[in-house]
Design an enzyme around this catalytic site. Sequence first.
Site, mmCIF file in Angstrom:
data_model
loop_
_atom_site.group_PDB
_atom_site.id
_atom_site.type_symbol
_atom_site.label_atom_id
_atom_site.label_comp_id
_atom_site.label_asym_id
_atom_site.label_seq_id
_atom_site.Cartn_x
_atom_site.Cartn_y
_atom_site.Cartn_z
ATOM 1 N N ARG A 1 0.843 -1.185 0.000
ATOM 2 C CA ARG A 1 0.000 0.000 0.000
ATOM 3 C C ARG A 1 0.886 1.246 0.000
ATOM 4 N NH1 ARG A 1 -3.269 2.954 4.814
ATOM 5 N NH2 ARG A 1 -4.019 4.623 3.502
ATOM 6 N N HIS B 1 -3.239 10.933 0.843
ATOM 7 C CA HIS B 1 -2.717 10.673 2.184
ATOM 8 C C HIS B 1 -2.107 11.969 2.725
ATOM 9 C CE1 HIS B 1 -1.278 7.276 4.971
ATOM 10 N NE2 HIS B 1 -1.009 8.407 5.588
ATOM 11 N N GLU C 1 -7.738 8.153 6.333
ATOM 12 C CA GLU C 1 -8.047 8.745 7.637
ATOM 13 C C GLU C 1 -8.575 10.179 7.519
ATOM 14 O OE1 GLU C 1 -4.751 8.321 10.314
ATOM 15 O OE2 GLU C 1 -4.768 6.134 10.205
ATOM 16 N N ASN D 1 -7.943 1.578 9.551
ATOM 17 C CA ASN D 1 -6.664 1.764 10.250
ATOM 18 C C ASN D 1 -6.922 1.743 11.750
ATOM 19 O OD1 ASN D 1 -5.689 2.204 7.708
ATOM 20 N ND2 ASN D 1 -5.149 4.358 8.025
ATOM 21 N N TYR E 1 -4.859 1.323 15.758
ATOM 22 C CA TYR E 1 -3.609 1.213 16.513
ATOM 23 C C TYR E 1 -3.800 0.885 17.994
ATOM 24 C CZ TYR E 1 -1.263 3.206 12.452
ATOM 25 O OH TYR E 1 -0.768 3.407 11.198
ATOM 26 N N GLU F 1 -3.913 -0.217 7.964
ATOM 27 C CA GLU F 1 -2.775 0.216 8.787
ATOM 28 C C GLU F 1 -2.933 -0.387 10.166
ATOM 29 O OE1 GLU F 1 -1.860 4.385 9.216
ATOM 30 O OE2 GLU F 1 -2.092 4.771 7.067
#
Length: 1571
Positions: free
Chosen positions: A1082, A1127, A1172, A1310, A1312, A1377
């Site tokens: 990606r 991005h 995002e 994404n 985290y 991500e």
Amino acid sequence: MNSAQRDAFLSESFPADFQWATSSESFKVEGGWSEGGKGETIWDRFGHEGLAFANQTADLACDSFYKVDYDVYLLRGLHVNTYQFSISWARIFPSGHRGSQSEKGALYYDKLINALNESGIQPVVTLYHWDLPQALQDHGGWTNTSIVEAFKDYADFCFSRFGDRVKTWNTFSSPWVVSHAGYGTGEHPPGVKDYVVASYQATHNILKSHAEAWHVYNDKYRMKQGGKVGIALNSDWAEPMDPSRPEDIAAADRYLQFMLGWFAHPIFVDGDYPATLRTQIEEKRKVCPNSEPARLPVFTLQDRKRIHGTADFLGLNHYTSRLVNNSDGGCTPGPQGVGDFHAHVDPSWSSTASDWIYSTPWGLRRLLNYISTEYLNVTKVPIHITGNGMPSEYSGDTLNDTSRIEYMRSYINEALKAIQLDGVNVQRFTVQSLMDGFEGPQGYSERFGLHHVNFDLPDRPRTPKQSAYFYSEVIEKNGFASKKTFFHAPDNANTKSNKVSSMPPSTVPSQAKGVWRKFSNQTNFQRKLYHYGVFPQGFRWGVSSSAYQIEGGWNADGKKPSIWDTFTHKPGNIPGNPNGDVACDSYHRLDEDLYMLRALMVKSYRFSLSWSRIFPDGRRTSLNQNGVDYYNRLIDGLLAYNITPMVTLYHWDLPQALQDIGGWDNVNMINIFNDFCDFCFNTFGDRVKFWMTFNQPQTIAWSGYGLGQIPPNVKNPGIAPYRVAHNLIKAHAKAYHTYDDKYRTSQGGLVSIALNADWIEPQDVTVPREVVAADRALQFQLGWFAHPIFKNGDYPDAMKWQVGNKSELQGLSESRLPSFTEEEKSFIRGTADMFCINHYTTRIASHATLRLTPHSYEYDRDLSEAEESDSPTTAIGNQRAVAWGLRRLLNWIKEEYGDPEIYITENGAATDNTITVDDIDRVFFHKTYIDEALKAHNLDGVKVNGYIATSLMDSFEWLNGYKVGFGLHYVDFTNQNRPRIPKRSAHYYYQVMRDNGFPLPDDEKMLYGTFPTHFNWSTASASYQIEGSWRAHGKGLSIWDKFAHTPLRVSNSDNGDIACDSYNKINEDVAVLKKLKVSHYRFSVSWPRVLPDGTNNYINEAGLNYYHRLLDALEAANIQPQLTLYHWDLPLALQKVGGWQNATIVNRFRDYADVLFRRLGNRVKFWITLNEPYIVANLGYGYGTFAPGIVGKQYVAAHNLIKAHAEAWHLYNDKYRAAHGGVISITINSDWVEPRNPYKQEDVDSTKRYLQFFIGWFAHPIFNGDYPDLMKTIIRRRSLAAGLPESRLPEFTPDEIRRIKGTHDYFGFNHYTTVLSYPVDLGNQQDYEADRGTGTTHDRTWIESGSFWLKITPFGFRKILKFIKDEYGNPPVYVTENGISERGPVDLNDIHRTHYYKNYINQALKAHVLDGVDLRGYTAWSLMDNFEWASGYNERFGLFYVNRSNPTLPRIAKNSASRYASIISCNGFPDPATGPHDCLNPEAEGTTASPATTESTGHTTVHTTDPVLPPNTVDFLGLELSPHNAEVALYVIFAFLLVSVLGIVLTVYRLLKTKKKLKRAAVNAVKMEKM
């Protein structure tokens, strides 16, 4: 029988197997009115229509839906053996029918039932207590015959789901109230006012429903489950107004038949209504032909057979009585009119807060006899009293409810009379209710509870009333007979001396210095990695207190002052002049303390004896029997509940009379103390088997006689502390020998001393003198007392050396540290049966040369101490919560004192007194500290035998008075009742004790298995973060170019001008991708590199060619591209006209997408429109911390981002999909969120806002259409409240909603980390944060990363994937991500990242396999370390390290790259049991990961494939070596390298010489030729 005979009190006991219960009802306590899919009930509707007192509702009530643990805690405290509660039909079947079943609702009752059984409390379940699903009422409710089948089906489900654990069922509770108030008078919902037809029809259907439920149980479940089913009927007692008048007697009977007989007669007698009832109604119908007063349905013969005998017991709800006389009711509908009676109240009867309930206890006995005769003569079933209680007012002294106590005492005694004197078979008594709740039309204005609930606070704290303590005493005595103390005295297990063995003196520094070598080089990851496991069986869990801190009664019953009484009574000694005169008033509230201990289910309770309460003058001649009696009651009370007393003989409160003779500075105190101990051993030792002579003698000596901070306030820092300690040690030894010589053989107990110690960490563990200083600090604090007792009878050499040398330098003839004689050493040595340690914090020590004057113990140490500044603070200064220090201290004690058995006798955290019950910091403290003790036991082999939490409750905290609290229970010191309220930490500590530690939770267990065959494995990058070449080949400027070149915007003034130079390193990037074995890559396209001004007016072919070359290289490597259109690097030219704030950008983005689709679409099959958008909008246009640095415009920017995405999607769908065959969607990011307090509705609500304002902000319009309703409602409401004309959140038009909805082929995601959320109120502040109204924090056990916001929380990954499935229709999900950062020194052995990927990817596997998430791919962020936006190059997420000090920017594999490659090769996690698996050994690339390790946990074995290095090893070229061996290896390699270099230089020199010779020869040859 006259009134005196009638009311005579019976002081007897109930039958041995009698059941004591309390109760609650679902709609009164649960709250959570719409949680988990619960349907609306008729009581919800009632409250929402403003029909209850003061417009109150049951929406939150007691919040019991989230407080199961809180409620069961109360039940354990009460000591009931039975709990009656009702199930909310609408929580199980929201529509009333099985097809709507809510699993979350069923899980709530599973949790409650399991918690009850776990605590030894029998659940009694009522299927219906008035809260009908509104959906059923919409079709007539109980007047519709179809409800019979619906109720039967509901009952069937409940029996099937819960019947394996529930053995007693009430089908209905007080059905008369339903028919009378719900369908007759209309006072209750559904508010039907029809006492002619509806009321009787409701009863008819209720009776049939009851019978059907009973038959379902009887036919399907009784044989297997063995339970009982009955019905709880309510009835007053009816006493004839004039017992001499037959007509009043008949009227009283009609009263009972119209109330109790209406339901009891069909069930218990003959299947039909009572003849009296039927006759009365028929008579009325005849005399009232023009106004029908009642229409009684008729049971068929089959009905009667079906109903008759359908009860295994008769449940009785009874509260009051009435005087009844005969009265012509005319043609008025209703029981009094139709029944021709009138009810009255005797003015002498005691009233309550309810105008219905008057205290008439004698009526209960009469009613029980009536029932026994009338209904149970033939059908011999027992009576269960299923409800009895009275309401009090909601104001005034809510805790000291003496009227309720008298009510309960009298009514319970009448039940006892019915059993013992009349032979009535009553088997259970249920007090209504467990706690205050929502009392129907009265709302919260009437309180029935044994526990007060503060409905003004979101925590809904529950506080025991005096009636709760009274009821627990009745239960303990099983009635009213004189209390007999029955307890099992502990076994005499230690009848032989347990003296610890003699040991040689400590060296300087001690041999225990190896503890620093072992642990001090641990990384943060190694230090914080949570250890799951359990302690051994028999581990001693407990809580603590001390006499002066809790008892109060400072001069009660003969007690005389202690030094603390004297000190606190002098104004100014403590700010605010607090004292312990009353404290927690435990001297008068023993039952309240026992309630808490029962509720906690501790195994041990550590408390101290007040010397001046037992010997007021300090000597045996002043013996105070009242004091002795108090401790006898306490000890007996503990043993009655199997709680081991751990007794401290001296906890600082010396009798003032003894201080008057010098206190501990007087050598005579040794014998005086021994006499006190001798008395205590003799008096209490038959029941006390665990003794501590002194608590923290170091504190007594130094703070009391050195610094003079605490009583007796002697300030003599250079001499008195040593002299006092000398006497304390000898006093301890003498007491020990007294026990050993006189009592051990007969009593078999243990004796020790409770010492205190901080852990001391050297400032720099690599500097020897710093290690020596840390060791010296421990010897001066702990070794001062431990060394004489546990080693050789003498002080540690480090201490003797320091004080002796200082004394000599000060010109003294002898050391200020006294000496023990050889005889004393022998006497002292080994005088402890176990090692008791109090520990709170860790300090950092460094060597210092301190002054010689004035003489001081502090200066003798020659060191300085500082806080461990990286750890959380507590409410007491210099007492940070440094959990890892406990493990090290325990290891040091093991090494230094010969591996003794250790009890942690105090450990806890102080919180400010403004923190009442929601003490999250204390939860974290115990969660981390106990785990460190578990590590010491399971991983290090330390003999940790017990843990005592400090403290049972908030108390007088010495010099801090009442400003801070250590308690697991909050005590309100402003209230004369000193109410004790459990804090959240109490519930947490109970769970830890119950589990005996921390068993591996399901969330942490590995799932072995594989992902689907064509699963996409990827890694990622972004153009601005890696490409560099910011002005190369016609590239335009981006907003990040400008942002990074603006001062103070990016850390270290870093920028992406060069970044990883990927623009010039395609081959290098693809080479490392091949090493990873990914199937996909990606990356993003730089919009200004392709369209320099952001428009398609000019296409920069050079820029586009870079991406063609990258695609060529990927294709050659068989790696599929995943291309992100945007991005974050917007062309600066577009930002100059407003960027994402300008609606024209929607078309600009569409044009840009068109270029890429057209030019690259035949090669790219996976497209991401935006990465995002939340970050773009919120950080770029909201907070201004990212480019372009705009503040407060996030809603507008987000609106345009969503529309731009939709247009790009439609463009691809309409123009390119058919030809190119790709997929396109958007990547949305979100954390997972958990409530900071999962027991609290408002914290749960904050999680919903957090998610909807985060993931929902963008996902909801795209997947569901429009912004989330929650978001729209909140922002609009707040905007209008601030005077704005419209919402600050833009609105989509209907056409836009249709255009946006469905613009996805998959869900790009994404993720985290996880956060904990809680509500915050930012007032009228008009911005995103205030709209969301949610603050965030994290759990202290979560391991940090290089990013402040990112903690390792794998469990959240699975949960949010499941959330996406449930919320958005289970779309295909590609994780685009996921990764973790580090900062600081480079370490290629990135064990935290290896751990992160293994655990997060495994959670993804669980989401797919166990939860059915349609997961199609996973992407690791990031391929290599790169420019991390505003953090610059400080934070490194890469699987490959980019060496920025090398101009070529080489990509070097970290160990995590190898682990990720193996996961990809295996396509998941093959089961080791079926191995070996070749895929687990991929071709070595870069640094080799450490092998898998297995940690033995003593009782469990935790397998971890993470390369977690042992504490005393370093990674050296992939090998695990000791620091010394690594150093030697380094020198050897250096030597080889030097030799090699010299050899190369010599070789080159010779070659050059040879070359010169050859050159000269060639020249000469040419010359010769020319000649």
